[in-house]
Scaffold this motif. Structure first.
Motif, PDB file in Angstrom:
ATOM      1  N   ILE A  96       0.861  -1.181   0.000  1.00  0.00           N
ATOM      2  CA  ILE A  96       0.000   0.000   0.000  1.00  0.00           C
ATOM      3  C   ILE A  96       0.899   1.235   0.000  1.00  0.00           C
ATOM      4  CG2 ILE A  96      -1.737   1.289   1.262  1.00  0.00           C
ATOM      5  CD1 ILE A  96      -2.697  -1.370   2.425  1.00  0.00           C
ATOM      6  N   LEU A  97       0.610   2.159  -0.931  1.00  0.00           N
ATOM      7  CA  LEU A  97       1.387   3.375  -1.061  1.00  0.00           C
ATOM      8  C   LEU A  97       0.487   4.586  -0.898  1.00  0.00           C
ATOM      9  CD1 LEU A  97       3.296   2.349  -4.295  1.00  0.00           C
ATOM     10  CD2 LEU A  97       4.180   2.264  -1.976  1.00  0.00           C
ATOM     11  N   THR A  98       1.019   5.666  -0.347  1.00  0.00           N
ATOM     12  CA  THR A  98       0.290   6.917  -0.247  1.00  0.00           C
ATOM     13  C   THR A  98       1.277   8.069  -0.257  1.00  0.00           C
ATOM     14  OG1 THR A  98      -1.341   8.177   0.999  1.00  0.00           O
ATOM     15  CG2 THR A  98       0.225   6.896   2.282  1.00  0.00           C
ATOM     16  N   LYS A 142      -2.122  11.683   6.021  1.00  0.00           N
ATOM     17  CA  LYS A 142      -3.375  11.493   6.750  1.00  0.00           C
ATOM     18  C   LYS A 142      -4.112  10.223   6.331  1.00  0.00           C
ATOM     19  CE  LYS A 142      -6.916  14.011   4.222  1.00  0.00           C
ATOM     20  NZ  LYS A 142      -7.787  15.170   4.200  1.00  0.00           N
ATOM     21  N   TYR A 143      -3.748   9.630   5.202  1.00  0.00           N
ATOM     22  CA  TYR A 143      -4.351   8.367   4.758  1.00  0.00           C
ATOM     23  C   TYR A 143      -3.537   7.147   5.187  1.00  0.00           C
ATOM     24  CZ  TYR A 143      -7.529  11.126   1.992  1.00  0.00           C
ATOM     25  OH  TYR A 143      -8.490  12.016   1.606  1.00  0.00           O
ATOM     26  N   ALA A 144      -2.421   7.366   5.832  1.00  0.00           N
ATOM     27  CA  ALA A 144      -1.596   6.250   6.303  1.00  0.00           C
ATOM     28  C   ALA A 144      -2.227   5.667   7.563  1.00  0.00           C
ATOM     29  CB  ALA A 144      -0.185   6.727   6.603  1.00  0.00           C
ATOM     30  N   PRO A 145      -2.409   4.343   7.627  1.00  0.00           N
ATOM     31  CA  PRO A 145      -2.981   3.746   8.836  1.00  0.00           C
ATOM     32  C   PRO A 145      -1.991   3.832   9.989  1.00  0.00           C
ATOM     33  CG  PRO A 145      -2.355   2.027   7.301  1.00  0.00           C
ATOM     34  CD  PRO A 145      -2.138   3.336   6.607  1.00  0.00           C
ATOM     35  N   HIS A 191       3.544   2.666   3.405  1.00  0.00           N
ATOM     36  CA  HIS A 191       4.794   3.340   3.064  1.00  0.00           C
ATOM     37  C   HIS A 191       4.483   4.581   2.264  1.00  0.00           C
ATOM     38  CE1 HIS A 191       7.127  -0.035   4.507  1.00  0.00           C
ATOM     39  NE2 HIS A 191       6.265  -0.832   3.872  1.00  0.00           N
ATOM     40  N   GLN A 192       5.267   5.594   2.462  1.00  0.00           N
ATOM     41  CA  GLN A 192       5.103   6.802   1.674  1.00  0.00           C
ATOM     42  C   GLN A 192       6.195   6.808   0.614  1.00  0.00           C
ATOM     43  OE1 GLN A 192       5.362   9.916   4.489  1.00  0.00           O
ATOM     44  NE2 GLN A 192       3.191   9.839   4.972  1.00  0.00           N
TER      45      GLN A 192
END
Length: 127
Positions: free
Chosen positions: A100-102, A106-109, A119-120
């Protein structure tokens, strides 16, 4: 559990399923002519050909839309596998390792949930 993949790959999957389904429907419809089922067989073939052709046209539209989205997608490098991947929207998954990427924190769990942390990815330069 459902297998998740990147948004671009999801669009391509639906395009492929519609293409294969449309071709299969057209081939099965031809059984009415090949096995000489009379007028009902010709009607079955005509209906299956029309529905199959519509499915093929819809799949072509989906492939076109996926291609257009893919050209404007943000290219980032996956922190897990290190390969460049395309990201649509605020969150997406790596096209290769499904991480999962963002780009938006604020969308990171939360990391205390016990699951694999999000991970960003940083943007990479693309030609």
């Amino acid at each position: 559990m459902r297998f998740k993949s990147s948004k671009v790959n999801e669009f391509r999957l639906w395009g492929l399923l519609l293409t294969m389904g449309g071709m299969l429907l057209m081939i099965l419809g031809l059984a009415g002519i090949v096995f000489e089922w009379g007028a009902a067989g010709r009607m079955l073939a005509a209906v299956c050909m029309v529905i199959g052709a519509i499915a093929m046209l819809v799949s072509m539209g989906i492939y076109f839309a996926a291609g257009m989205m893919s050209t404007s997608a943000t290219v980032i490098e996956c922190p897990e596998c290190g390969k460049p991947t395309k990201m649509l929207g605020k969150t997406d998954r790596c096209m290769f390792c499904k991480t999962i990427l963002t780009l938006d924190p604020k969308y990171a769990p939360s990391s205390d949930s016990g699951a694999n942390p999000t991970h960003q990815g940083g943007e990479t330069t693309s030609p």
